[in-house]
Design a protein around this motif. Structure first.
Motif, short mmCIF file in Angstrom:
data_model
loop_
_atom_site.label_atom_id
_atom_site.label_comp_id
_atom_site.label_asym_id
_atom_site.label_seq_id
_atom_site.Cartn_x
_atom_site.Cartn_y
_atom_site.Cartn_z
N ARG A 274 -6.77 -8.58 -1.76
CA ARG A 274 -7.03 -8.26 -0.35
C ARG A 274 -7.72 -6.90 -0.23
O ARG A 274 -8.66 -6.75 0.56
N ALA A 275 -7.28 -5.92 -1.01
CA ALA A 275 -7.87 -4.59 -0.96
C ALA A 275 -9.35 -4.64 -1.34
O ALA A 275 -10.21 -4.04 -0.67
N ILE A 276 -9.67 -5.39 -2.38
CA ILE A 276 -11.07 -5.53 -2.82
C ILE A 276 -11.88 -6.24 -1.74
O ILE A 276 -13.01 -5.85 -1.43
N ASN A 277 -11.30 -7.29 -1.16
CA ASN A 277 -12.01 -8.01 -0.09
C ASN A 277 -12.26 -7.13 1.13
O ASN A 277 -13.29 -7.24 1.79
N GLU A 278 -11.30 -6.24 1.45
CA GLU A 278 -11.49 -5.33 2.58
C GLU A 278 -12.67 -4.41 2.35
O GLU A 278 -13.44 -4.12 3.26
N ILE A 279 -12.80 -3.93 1.12
CA ILE A 279 -13.93 -3.06 0.80
C ILE A 279 -15.23 -3.84 0.93
O ILE A 279 -16.19 -3.38 1.55
N ALA A 280 -15.27 -5.05 0.36
CA ALA A 280 -16.49 -5.86 0.42
C ALA A 280 -16.83 -6.26 1.85
O ALA A 280 -17.99 -6.24 2.26
N THR A 281 -15.81 -6.60 2.64
CA THR A 281 -16.04 -7.03 4.02
C THR A 281 -16.53 -5.87 4.88
O THR A 281 -17.17 -6.07 5.90
N GLY A 282 -16.22 -4.66 4.47
CA GLY A 282 -16.67 -3.48 5.21
C GLY A 282 -18.18 -3.32 5.22
O GLY A 282 -18.74 -2.52 5.97
N ILE A 283 -18.85 -4.11 4.37
CA ILE A 283 -20.31 -4.03 4.30
C ILE A 283 -20.91 -5.09 5.21
O ILE A 283 -21.06 -6.24 4.84
N SER A 284 -21.23 -4.71 6.42
CA SER A 284 -21.92 -5.61 7.35
C SER A 284 -22.62 -4.78 8.40
O SER A 284 -22.22 -3.65 8.67
N GLY B 147 -24.63 4.33 5.09
CA GLY B 147 -23.52 3.57 5.68
C GLY B 147 -22.68 2.88 4.62
O GLY B 147 -21.45 2.90 4.68
N LEU B 148 -23.35 2.27 3.63
CA LEU B 148 -22.63 1.59 2.56
C LEU B 148 -21.78 2.57 1.76
O LEU B 148 -20.61 2.31 1.46
N LEU B 149 -22.38 3.70 1.40
CA LEU B 149 -21.64 4.69 0.62
C LEU B 149 -20.48 5.27 1.42
O LEU B 149 -19.38 5.44 0.91
N SER B 150 -20.73 5.56 2.69
CA SER B 150 -19.68 6.13 3.54
C SER B 150 -18.53 5.15 3.71
O SER B 150 -17.35 5.53 3.65
N ALA B 151 -18.88 3.88 3.95
CA ALA B 151 -17.84 2.86 4.13
C ALA B 151 -17.02 2.71 2.85
O ALA B 151 -15.79 2.65 2.89
N GLY B 152 -17.70 2.68 1.72
CA GLY B 152 -16.99 2.57 0.44
C GLY B 152 -16.10 3.76 0.19
O GLY B 152 -14.96 3.63 -0.24
N LEU B 153 -16.61 4.95 0.50
CA LEU B 153 -15.83 6.18 0.29
C LEU B 153 -14.62 6.22 1.22
O LEU B 153 -13.52 6.57 0.80
N GLN B 154 -14.83 5.83 2.47
CA GLN B 154 -13.72 5.85 3.44
C GLN B 154 -12.62 4.87 3.03
O GLN B 154 -11.44 5.20 3.03
N LEU B 155 -13.03 3.66 2.67
CA LEU B 155 -12.04 2.65 2.27
C LEU B 155 -11.33 3.05 0.98
O LEU B 155 -10.12 2.87 0.85
N SER B 156 -12.08 3.64 0.03
CA SER B 156 -11.43 4.05 -1.22
C SER B 156 -10.50 5.23 -0.97
O SER B 156 -9.48 5.38 -1.64
N ASP B 157 -10.82 6.04 0.03
CA ASP B 157 -9.95 7.16 0.39
C ASP B 157 -8.65 6.65 1.01
O ASP B 157 -7.57 7.17 0.76
N GLU B 158 -8.76 5.57 1.82
CA GLU B 158 -7.59 5.02 2.50
C GLU B 158 -6.64 4.30 1.54
O GLU B 158 -5.42 4.46 1.61
N THR C 179 0.83 -1.20 0.00
CA THR C 179 0.00 0.00 0.00
C THR C 179 0.87 1.25 0.00
O THR C 179 0.64 2.19 -0.76
N VAL C 180 1.88 1.24 0.84
CA VAL C 180 2.78 2.40 0.97
C VAL C 180 3.63 2.57 -0.29
O VAL C 180 3.73 3.67 -0.85
N VAL C 181 4.24 1.48 -0.74
CA VAL C 181 5.14 1.54 -1.89
C VAL C 181 4.37 1.93 -3.16
O VAL C 181 4.86 2.74 -3.96
N LEU C 182 3.18 1.38 -3.34
CA LEU C 182 2.38 1.74 -4.51
C LEU C 182 2.00 3.21 -4.50
O LEU C 182 2.03 3.88 -5.54
N LYS C 183 1.65 3.70 -3.33
CA LYS C 183 1.25 5.11 -3.21
C LYS C 183 2.41 6.02 -3.60
O LYS C 183 2.22 7.05 -4.25
N GLU C 184 3.61 5.63 -3.23
CA GLU C 184 4.79 6.46 -3.48
C GLU C 184 5.38 6.25 -4.87
O GLU C 184 5.85 7.20 -5.51
N LYS C 185 5.37 5.00 -5.38
CA LYS C 185 6.12 4.68 -6.59
C LYS C 185 5.28 4.23 -7.78
O LYS C 185 5.72 4.36 -8.92
#
Length: 199
Positions: free
Chosen positions: A69-79, A96-107, A25-31
């Protein structure tokens, strides 16, 4: 994509495996993907390159597993539990669904963007379609959790359609250069449009 090598089961090895994915996550963001190296992942994760090769065959596999894993984290955030939503409050569920999706996509959005920017459009399309399928499956589970009959409810059909729109919207948000304030405005507008369609 499944990891070609076995996922570690011992706690210490599992911690190293996860540290490597966190470092992505860190390396992709930077490089970005093309400029990222195993050495940078090793330094960021504090996991030796030799150990990384025990878990992954190459850099491509690391990033495939990271994206999954990133996609699964977004999907798992829906509960219901993770969103702390009353199952009878459909308006609250949607927010809640939109906020969770937005927060995870922001992260993880900047990392996903840098990853996908290095690939042709057909790869980005496949990632989007994979994300859609996982999200639709998760929302189906979610709707069963809150007591909707998926075979008879018009709302379920509409919701599945909306989920696909939300994923496209989130992917577009990730790939755009909009700042978080602009995305919040877009989120409010998008939420309003969805509610008018659903309700």
């Amino acid at each position: 994509m499944k990891n070609e090598k076995r996922m570690p089961k011992q706690q210490r090895a599992r911690a190293k495996y996860e540290a490597v994915l966190d470092a992505c996550t860190v390396v992709l963001k930077e490089k970005g993907f093309q400029e990222a190296t195993l050495l940078e992942i090793s330094l960021e994760s504090d996991v030796a390159i030799a150990s990384i090769y025990q878990y992954f065959s190459n850099k491509n596999e690391i990033f495939d597993v990271w994206l999954d894993r990133a996609i699964n984290e977004i999907a798992t955030g829906i509960s219901l539990d993770s969103l702390s939503i009353d199952s009878t409050d459909l308006d609250g569920i949607l927010d809640g669904l939109l906020s969770a999706g937005l927060q995870l996509s922001d992260e993880i959005g900047p990392s996903i963007k840098n990853f996908l920017n290095d690939f042709p459009q057909n790869v980005v399309t496949k990632v989007t379609e994979s994300t859609e399928e996982k999200m639709v499956n998760r929302v189906e589970d979610f709707l069963r959790e809150i007591g909707f009959d998926e075979n008879s409810s018009d709302l379920v059909i509409k919701t599945k359609f909306i989920v696909r729109l939300i994923v496209r919207y989130l992917m577009q948000s990730v790939m755009s250069d909009n700042d978080s304030e602009k995305l919040t405005e877009l989120h409010a507008e998008f939420s309003s449009l969805i509610k008018s369609y659903l309700f």
